[in-house]
Design an enzyme around this catalytic site. Structure first.
Site, PDB file in Angstrom:
ATOM      1  CB  SER A   1      -0.880   0.001   1.255  1.00  0.00           C
ATOM      2  OG  SER A   1      -1.536   1.243   1.432  1.00  0.00           O
TER       3      SER A   1
ATOM      4  CE1 TYR B   1      -3.554  -2.034   5.498  1.00  0.00           C
ATOM      5  CE2 TYR B   1      -3.382   0.253   4.781  1.00  0.00           C
ATOM      6  CZ  TYR B   1      -3.520  -1.092   4.478  1.00  0.00           C
ATOM      7  OH  TYR B   1      -3.608  -1.506   3.172  1.00  0.00           O
TER       8      TYR B   1
END
Length: 258
Positions: free
Chosen positions: A144, A157
């Protein structure tokens, strides 16, 4: 399982979103594809869809294996079921919660690390001998933009994805003398049916706000396109990392909304 002498790609987290799109695309590119995820019903539906799109089987065949990347036993069963592996797409993962560190839920953090990092390690370790044996293996790790940036509420995250990026880079060093390429694909804002809904634990209103006012976020197919391009380069070409985001997104935290 499939018996053709064709390249085989294993895609984890293949039951939806980027994983499902990647499986469809790699089958269209001629790979035999192993769909691996927890939700067997979704995998069976996707396998039927891929087979229906090419009833002759000329493009790529498909097989299904139930997989929980947080379970060593489940990963071992995957490795036992796969006869060969040329491409491994480590896509299983996810975000859980968007709380500041001061009120973070340790269970959410544990779950993110187990799926995004330890899951990546388990599947890679289990299938690496086959990737080396293939003579032209390729590991693709879906991370990501959060693997290379931070934002408020995203510590759990971003920490997990930073760790996944570190694993990717380390693999590249450790396998430099082996016939295995290593690629990181780091997507920005991708509008899929489940990512934000899972992050906000089923709160559809909060999930919708993630993409509110963004005219054209990325689609799962955009990421699948990146994966397919990377794995179809000549064997001597290693694409180290692809950062991909919609035009409206300048950074993980800076998005143009109308």
């Amino acid at each position: 399982m499939m018996t053709h002498v064709r390249k085989t790609a294993v895609v984890t987290g293949a039951s939806s979103g980027i994983g499902a799109a990647t499986a469809r695309r790699l089958a269209a590119e001629g790979f035999d594809v192993v769909l691996a995820a927890r939700r067997r019903d979704r995998l069976d539906e996707l396998a039927a869809e891929i087979e229906a799109a090419d009833p002759s089987g000329r493009r790529g065949g498909v097989a299904v294996v139930t997989l929980d990347v947080t379970s060593a036993e489940s990963v071992a069963a995957l490795a036992a079921a796969v006869r060969q592996c040329h491409v491994l797409v480590n896509n299983a993962g996810g975000a859980f919660g968007l709380d500041p560190v001061s009120s973070a839920d340790p269970d959410d953090w544990q779950r993110m690390y187990d799926t995004n990092v330890l899951g990546l390690m388990r599947t890679t370790k289990a299938l690496l001998p086959m990737l080396v044996e293939s003579g032209a293996g390729h590991i693709v790790n879906i991370t990501s933009l959060a693997a290379h940036a931070v934002y408020e509420g995203g510590a759990g995250y971003t920490a997990a994805k930073h760790a996944a990026a570190a694993v990717n880079g380390t693999l590249r060093l450790e396998l430099y003398d082996q016939p295995v390429r290593v690629t990181e694909v780091a997507p920005g804002m991708v509008a899929t049916a489940e990512f934000s809904l899972v992050r906000f634990k089923g709160d559809a209103e909060k999930a919708a706000k993630t993409y509110e006012g963004v005219a054209e976020p990325l689609s799962a197919e955009d990421i699948a396109d990146c994966v397919a391009w990377a794995v179809t380069r000549p064997a001597h070409v290693n694409i180290d990392r692809i950062d991909v985001q919609p035009r409206a997104q300048a950074a993980a935290h800076k998005v143009h909304r109308v």
